[in-house]
Design an enzyme around this catalytic site. Sequence first.
Site, mmCIF file in Angstrom:
data_model
loop_
_atom_site.group_PDB
_atom_site.id
_atom_site.type_symbol
_atom_site.label_atom_id
_atom_site.label_comp_id
_atom_site.label_asym_id
_atom_site.label_seq_id
_atom_site.Cartn_x
_atom_site.Cartn_y
_atom_site.Cartn_z
ATOM 1 N N VAL A 12 -22.968 34.080 -32.328
ATOM 2 C CA VAL A 12 -22.215 33.498 -33.439
ATOM 3 C C VAL A 12 -23.156 32.675 -34.316
ATOM 4 O O VAL A 12 -23.124 32.755 -35.549
ATOM 5 C CB VAL A 12 -21.059 32.607 -32.918
ATOM 6 N N THR A 36 -30.765 23.521 -26.275
ATOM 7 C CA THR A 36 -30.612 23.114 -24.880
ATOM 8 C C THR A 36 -31.798 23.602 -24.044
ATOM 9 O O THR A 36 -31.923 23.249 -22.879
ATOM 10 C CB THR A 36 -29.322 23.712 -24.255
ATOM 11 N N SER A 37 -32.656 24.438 -24.636
ATOM 12 C CA SER A 37 -33.717 25.076 -23.849
ATOM 13 C C SER A 37 -35.123 24.910 -24.410
ATOM 14 O O SER A 37 -36.094 25.215 -23.729
ATOM 15 C CB SER A 37 -33.426 26.579 -23.731
ATOM 16 N N GLN A 72 -22.477 26.584 -29.558
ATOM 17 C CA GLN A 72 -23.203 26.603 -28.281
ATOM 18 C C GLN A 72 -22.320 27.055 -27.124
ATOM 19 O O GLN A 72 -22.821 27.509 -26.111
ATOM 20 C CB GLN A 72 -23.784 25.205 -28.008
ATOM 21 N N ARG A 101 -9.804 23.387 -29.292
ATOM 22 C CA ARG A 101 -8.918 23.968 -30.309
ATOM 23 C C ARG A 101 -7.489 23.453 -30.293
ATOM 24 O O ARG A 101 -6.895 23.158 -31.319
ATOM 25 C CB ARG A 101 -8.860 25.482 -30.105
ATOM 26 N N CYS A 134 -11.077 34.749 -32.643
ATOM 27 C CA CYS A 134 -11.438 35.756 -33.645
ATOM 28 C C CYS A 134 -10.262 36.682 -33.995
ATOM 29 O O CYS A 134 -9.986 36.936 -35.173
ATOM 30 C CB CYS A 134 -12.630 36.566 -33.145
ATOM 31 N N GLN A 161 -10.255 45.482 -29.294
ATOM 32 C CA GLN A 161 -11.260 44.455 -29.527
ATOM 33 C C GLN A 161 -12.673 44.892 -29.129
ATOM 34 O O GLN A 161 -12.887 45.528 -28.097
ATOM 35 C CB GLN A 161 -10.862 43.163 -28.783
ATOM 36 N N GLY A 165 -16.937 40.391 -28.834
ATOM 37 C CA GLY A 165 -16.048 39.289 -28.491
ATOM 38 C C GLY A 165 -16.276 38.796 -27.072
ATOM 39 O O GLY A 165 -15.970 37.650 -26.741
ATOM 40 N N GLU A 240 -6.139 35.650 -23.733
ATOM 41 C CA GLU A 240 -6.318 36.149 -25.101
ATOM 42 C C GLU A 240 -4.958 36.389 -25.760
ATOM 43 O O GLU A 240 -4.776 36.098 -26.937
ATOM 44 C CB GLU A 240 -7.154 37.437 -25.057
ATOM 45 N N ARG A 271 -9.856 45.683 -24.740
ATOM 46 C CA ARG A 271 -11.271 45.823 -25.144
ATOM 47 C C ARG A 271 -11.597 47.300 -25.295
ATOM 48 O O ARG A 271 -11.265 48.108 -24.405
ATOM 49 C CB ARG A 271 -12.166 45.215 -24.053
ATOM 50 N N HIS A 278 -13.026 43.893 -34.566
ATOM 51 C CA HIS A 278 -11.739 43.997 -33.882
ATOM 52 C C HIS A 278 -10.761 44.753 -34.790
ATOM 53 O O HIS A 278 -10.731 44.526 -35.998
ATOM 54 C CB HIS A 278 -11.144 42.611 -33.616
ATOM 55 N N GLN A 354 -15.531 40.457 -36.270
ATOM 56 C CA GLN A 354 -15.128 39.273 -35.514
ATOM 57 C C GLN A 354 -16.218 38.208 -35.458
ATOM 58 O O GLN A 354 -15.950 37.083 -35.047
ATOM 59 C CB GLN A 354 -14.633 39.659 -34.128
#
Length: 374
Positions: A12, A36-37, A72, A101, A134, A161, A165, A240, A271, A278, A354
């Site tokens: 993303v 982070t790495s 992330q 969310r 998405c 999908q 995703g 989902e 899927r 999607h 998506q």
Amino acid sequence: MKVGIVGWRGMVGSVLMQRMSAEKDFELFESVFFSTSNAGGDAPTVARGERTLKEANDLEALAGCDAIVTAQGGDYSNDVFPKLRAAGWRGYWIDAASALRMKDDAVIILDPVNLPLIQDALARGVKNYIGSNCTVGLMLMALDGLLKADVIEWISAMTYQAASGAGAPQMRELIEQMGQLYSSARDLLSDPKSPILEIDHAVSMSLLSDQLPVRSLGAPLAGSLIPWIHDDLGNGVSREEWKASAEANKILGRPALGEAGSLIVEGLCVRIGAMRCHSQALTIKLRADLPLPEIERMLADANEWVTVVANNREDSIRELSPAKVNGTMSIPIGRLRKLALGPEYISAFTVGDQLLWGAAEPLRRMLRLLLNKL
Ligand code: NAP
């Protein structure tokens, strides 16, 4: 404004970076990149960007940002966000992950659909803005016109999908599976006279063989499909599928499912072996018997990304395919017709990338909203 960007090299995040660069967003603010790495490594080169990557768990460095955009992942959000807020940080948190969310103090952002709700939240001092699931976002973008006119009673969404995703490893594994299936039938395919049932048998054996890579997907996807996405909620519903009604109502500013005035969105999430688009087959119950041309006009006029595709074979096959829509901002909707169920029932089929409208685009647009530059 100083913007911290976390998760910029993930799937993303990479699409977000492409879009922000294409739209020259980086010229609008100072940016600092986190990792982070690889803290201390080279940050991506952008206008007004700091050169060195900062540690993504360094609360002090994060708190130096007026806004943080993160792709992330949920574990990172669940870990870092509460600590930052507890330390008194009052900046804007813009997040692709689902972790925050449904929290009361968070708004789900999909500005072509819910700009007034976002603007109201900004005016009220809300600081947490989270991208939608998405599939839900793409459906609402496609149905924007009918939703704004408030003519929908309920929606049944049967989804197709893409592998993206599920994640980058799942996309790679899909292609590996395709390669393995091809290999299993290559010799037979090279002979035009070879019986099709032998080819089918070779592929079927390969699909069920323990040599087929399924470590990331958990099941064959190439030449098959997976009829369950995300967690099992224990009541026959996948997470989902649960998100469809839960998030759609929150995005639209409506009461939660089951309460008066809520929108019912039901369906099964599946899927399939598409890469990053999607698709959704929708059955919609309208509140009234509206003429099809009026429905098409409402849909087409709603926002600049949705396009209505004529309901004929040629246009549908050409325009309503993941192959065509992949990598574009376009949200085509077609296969629109009245159903034999009754004059208020219509079908529709819609496709969307998506990773663009389904993930990255609402985040970068939220940054612009903060700057009044949308
Ligand atoms: P991802 O590709 O797994 O990237 C997340 C992080 O993994 C990166 O920022 C990077 O962090 C690290 N990483 C480790 N190995 C990597 C490698 N080889 N290449 C790139 N990054 C690597 O995650 P994602 O699929 O973009 O999803 C991010 C969040 O967005 C999740 O919460 C997801 O649920 C949400 N979301 C995803 C989608 C989707 O379609 N995939 C849609 C909407 C929302 P460091 O640079 O710090 O090492």
